[in-house]
Every structure is written in structure tokens, then in C-alpha cells.
Write an enzyme that holds these catalytic residues in place. Structure first.
Site, short mmCIF file in Angstrom:
data_model
loop_
_atom_site.label_atom_id
_atom_site.label_comp_id
_atom_site.label_asym_id
_atom_site.label_seq_id
_atom_site.Cartn_x
_atom_site.Cartn_y
_atom_site.Cartn_z
N PRO A 1 0.82 -1.22 0.00
CA PRO A 1 0.00 0.00 0.00
C PRO A 1 0.86 1.27 0.00
O PRO A 1 1.92 1.31 0.61
CB PRO A 1 -0.76 -0.10 1.32
N ARG B 1 -1.45 16.22 -9.23
CA ARG B 1 -2.56 15.26 -9.40
C ARG B 1 -3.79 15.85 -10.12
O ARG B 1 -4.33 15.20 -11.01
CB ARG B 1 -2.96 14.65 -8.05
N TYR C 1 -4.42 13.76 -13.37
CA TYR C 1 -5.46 12.74 -13.26
C TYR C 1 -6.86 13.32 -13.09
O TYR C 1 -7.79 12.58 -12.75
CB TYR C 1 -5.21 11.85 -12.03
N CYS D 1 2.54 29.09 -15.76
CA CYS D 1 2.05 29.52 -17.06
C CYS D 1 1.56 28.34 -17.88
O CYS D 1 2.15 27.96 -18.89
CB CYS D 1 3.15 30.28 -17.79
N GLU D 2 0.50 27.72 -17.41
CA GLU D 2 -0.15 26.57 -18.07
C GLU D 2 -1.62 26.62 -17.65
O GLU D 2 -1.93 26.80 -16.47
CB GLU D 2 0.40 25.23 -17.55
C1 PLP Z 1 2.30 2.33 -7.27
C2 PLP Z 1 2.46 0.94 -6.82
C3 PLP Z 1 1.98 0.55 -5.57
C4 PLP Z 1 1.23 1.47 -4.63
O1 PLP Z 1 0.02 1.90 -5.14
P1 PLP Z 1 -1.01 2.69 -4.18
O2 PLP Z 1 -2.18 2.91 -5.04
O3 PLP Z 1 -0.36 3.94 -3.76
O4 PLP Z 1 -1.31 1.79 -3.04
C5 PLP Z 1 2.19 -0.75 -5.17
N1 PLP Z 1 2.84 -1.64 -5.96
C6 PLP Z 1 3.32 -1.29 -7.18
C7 PLP Z 1 4.03 -2.29 -7.99
C8 PLP Z 1 3.14 0.01 -7.65
O5 PLP Z 1 3.61 0.33 -8.84
#
Ligand code: PLP
Length: 418
Positions: free
Chosen positions: A274, A312, A316, A342-343
Site C-alpha cells: 500500500p 494530481r 489525473y 504559465c499553463e
Molecule cells: C504504485 C504501486 C503501488 C502502490 O500503489 P497505491 O495505489 O499507492 O497503493 C504498489 N505496488 C506497485 C508495484 C506500484 O507500482
């Protein structure tokens, strides 16, 4: 649960008044609550206390040493994706035996560094990489522990930029051919194939995609047994979602209840990776309103943080709750909250209803602890902001704000043009 709260209409982080930090550190800055980080880690850890498991914090979500050290102290491992993250992981005090290394483009020198550090294992994303690790390990006279990352072809129902476990994604190896890949890797003399890995995406709010992925992984584990390959670890990646706005993500407990019935029968050691779940709601970005600009159609609240500090929303389309540190009354306004870059993409919130603010007011952009500072850049020659950690009633600058001098560090004007 997080430890940011309003008391008498003023924002506190644990027992610290956030505007006090702003006064001494200046704006913008990231502010992290250590108690929140520990609380999130412990919730997940205790949800799986019934089985052999290892939580490897995904350092790419937040690689600040103080945060990593906090987690290392709790017994967490680390999920890394580069040599640089390995360096920081060691500096932060993670036990190498609790470090797993993912990423599709590991170079020879990164592989060598990881082998010399004796990390727990590589999560291998292609057969070319398996060959490279086999070769480098051979040169060092070592045997490399690896897991193969399979792509279970599951739709996690999240934003397309953070979906990683579908057929069309660049990550992992197709599960339909996994037996061939595992057999091939198992025959490489300098590899010790000990695990299976899958990471299907990020900000996943329901348990179903994990259950779906696990069904495929447990079938693979038994198919592998039939061909004489006995793996020890089952890594289901990260991706657990958090509340940014009105999401209703499963709790650690619900997540464990949903997947344990599938994990337990395998008898394998479970690894979790995580990132966002642990640090996402443990951090905010504090910024100051520089100007309020009224046009014919809109009100712009222009703040001193920009997309270079928190990308972010631009990258996203992500939602971040934004509120003043000090709430004056209940009157609201609708505004675009934008940065100074400036975007046109430099926008934290569009047509957002917020408490009325004025020039000079301080704002908190919430849920900025994951994929915040780590994704920041010096675009527009802006020094990177400070990072501050609150521990109870104290706070510590855990990364100094960059200076203008930092902006030219390493740059050289050739003698010829002087
Ligand atoms: C980014 C990533 C994570 C963590 O993802 P979260 O959404 O932040 O929990 C875990 N394992 C791998 C291989 C990743 O690339």
C-alpha cells in the site's frame, strides 16, 4: 481516520495549529501527521494479523525519510521502483530483507545495487528482465530471489492512467502464459523463483477487483505446483483507495475479510504494497491566496502553490477538498482555484464552491500526502516546497524549502561561451 480537524473554526493537525506552522515555515508547504500514518499502517497490519504477512510501503507515493523511518519503526517493509528509492529506503532504516523491487525498466546497475544490498526479492516484469537479473547475479556469484509479476487482466474500475493490471498495460506478464514464464525463469541457474506478484491499479475503492485477481492467482499457484514450482510468497500489490471527496472505499477490515478466504487456503506468505492508503490522507498542502481575480465569467483564486508542487489535479483530473485554515462564517463563493504556473492545466479546482476567502488567506489542499511532493518539479524555476511533520504537539521541518541557489545546483556554463 485522520488527525486533521477544525476546532473553533481553525485547522489543527494533531495538537498543532496549522497556521502557526505557516507563520514559521512560510507557504506553500506539505504538512504530514505522523499519528495518521501509524494509525493507517496499524489498521492494515492488524487486519491481517491472523496470517503470515508483510506490508511493504510503496515508497513512490511518498519517499520522505521521516515518513519512511516512521513506517520502518513500525516494522513495515518497502516497495521500491528504482535505485534511488533503494538508497532512500536504506537511509530510512528499512530492513533490506523487507524490501521488494518492482518496475519495468530496471537497469544492470540498479540490479547489481539491489543484489549487493541483499533485498528480499525483485518483482520481475518481463523475461528480458529475468535474463538480465540472472546474468548480473551470475557475475556477482549470487542467486537472486524473484517473483514474477503477472498481469491478471482485471479492470480495477479506476482512472485509466492508474490502471495497471489490464492486458493493454505495460506491466507484468500475461497470466495466460504464466506457466511457461515461471518454468523458463525457474530454469535460470542464478534465479530463485520464490513468489508471484500482481498489482492491478491504484485508488481502488471496492474489494471485487482484488477478489477477481486473487481467484486467478490462486489457480496459478496450484497450476505451478503441478509442474513442480512451489512459490512461497503471494504479493497482491497496493492500490487500496481512500476518500478524496465522496468515495466510499472499503476499510482495511473489510478488505481483509474479502480476501482472506482466498489467501488462507494457499498457505503462502502474503505481501501487500500500500502507498496511498497509508499516507494519502496523512498529508495536506498549505498555500496562500495571492490574488483574487474577477473576470466577466469567473472568479479566480490565485494561490502560491502550483501544479509543479501538486500535479494530481492536472494529471489525473483528481479532486482535492480545499478549505481555508480559518473559516470565517458560512458564506460561500464559486471559484477556480489556480496556481501561478504559465499553463492552463495549473488548476486545483474548477467552479468549486468554497468558503469565502480573501487575498492573504491560507488554504489547505487535503489528501495530498500520496503522490504529492514526490511528483513535484522545479518547473517555472520554482524551488521545491518544505515538508513538515507533526508529532503530537510538536512539528519538525523534515525537508527544507529549496532556495534559488538550489535551482542552479549542478548547472555549468561552458567556458566557450563565457
Ligand atoms: C504504485 C504501486 C503501488 C502502490 O500503489 P497505491 O495505489 O499507492 O497503493 C504498489 N505496488 C506497485 C508495484 C506500484 O507500482
Amino acid at each position: 481516520m485522520d488527525f486533521f480537524h477544525y476546532e473553533n473554526n481553525e485547522l489543527y493537525c494533531e495538537e498543532v495549529l496549522v497556521s502557526d506552522v505557516a507563520e514559521s515555515v512560510g507557504t506553500p508547504f506539505y504538512l504530514y501527521s505522523q499519528r495518521t500514518i501509524v494509525d493507517h499502517y496499524k489498521k492494515l497490519d492488524s487486519a491481517f494479523s491472523g496470517i503470515d504477512h508483510l506490508i511493504c510501503f510503496s515508497m513512490k507515493s511518498n519517499a520522505n525519510l521521516a515518513i519512511c523511518k516512521t513506517l520502518a519503526n513500525e516494522g513495515s517493509g518497502a516497495d521500491i521502483v528504482s535505485g534511488g528509492e533503494l538508497y532512500k529506503a536504506i537511509k530510512a532504516g528499512f530492513n533490506p530483507q523487507n524490501i521488494v523491487f518492482a518496475g519495468v525498466g530496471k537497469t544492470d546497475s540498479e540490479i547489481e545495487y539491489a543484489l549487493k544490498t541483499d533485498i528480499l526479492m525483485f518483482n520481475v516484469e518481463s523475461m528480458s528482465e529475468a535474463k538480465a537479473i540472472n546474468r548480473v547475479a551470475g557475475n556477482l556469484g549470487k542467486k537472486a530471489r524473484i517473483a514474477l509479476r503477472v498481469n491478471p487482466d482485471v479492470d480495477p474500475g479506476t482512472h485509466k492512467h492508474i490502471t495497471t493490471g489490464k492486458k493493454e498495460n505495460k506491466f507484468g506478464l500475461a497470466i495466460d502464459h504464466a506457466i511457461e514464464y515461471f518454468t523458463e525463469a525457474n530454469n535460470m541457474p542464478n534465479l530463485d523463483v520464490i513468489g508471484i506478484h500482481a498489482h492491478i491499479g491504484s485508488q481502488i475503492v471496492s474489494t471485487e477487483p482484488y477478489v477477481e485477481s486473487l481467484k486467478r492467482l490462486s489457480k496459478l499457484i496450484s497450476d505451478l505446483e503441478k509442474v513442480g514450482i512451489n512459490i512461497k510468497t503471494l504479493n497482491i500489490g497496493g492500490g487500496l483507495g481512500i476518500i478524496y471527496n465522496e468515495e466510499n472505499p472499503s476499510t482495511a477490515q473489510q478488505f481483509a475479510e474479502a480476501i482472506l478466504p482466498l489467501v488462507k487456503p494457499t498457505g503462502r506468505r502474503l505481501i501487500l504494497e500500500p502507498g496511498r492508503f497509508i499516507v494519502g490522507n496523512a498529508g495536506i498542502l498549505v498555500t496562500k491566496v495571492v490574488y483574487i481575480k474577477q473576470t466577466e465569467t469567473k472568479t479566480f483564486v490565485i494561490v502560491d502553490a502550483g501544479m509543479n508542487d501538486l500535479i494530481r489535479p492536472a494529471l489525473y483530473d483528481s479532486y482535492h477538498n480545499i478549505r481555508p485554515l480559518k473559516i470565517n462564517g458560512t458564506e460561500e463563493m464559486t471559484a477556480d482555484i489556480v496556481g501561478p504556473i504559465c499553463e492552463s492545466a495549473d488548476c486545483f479546482a474548477k467552479d468549486r464552491k468554497i468558503n469565502v476567502v480573501q487575498e492573504g488567506d491560507l488554504l489547505s489542499i487535503f489528501s495530498a500526502g500520496a503522490y504529492g511532493f514526490v511528483m513535484s518539479s522545479n518547473y517555472n524555476a520554482r524551488p521545491k516546497v518544505a515538508e513538515v511533520m507533526v508529532i503530537g504537539d510538536k512539528y519538525f521541518v523534515v525537508r527544507k524549502r529549496e532556495t534559488y541557489e538550489d535551482l542552479i545546483k549542478g548547472e555549468v556554463i561552458p567556458q566557450d561561451i563565457l
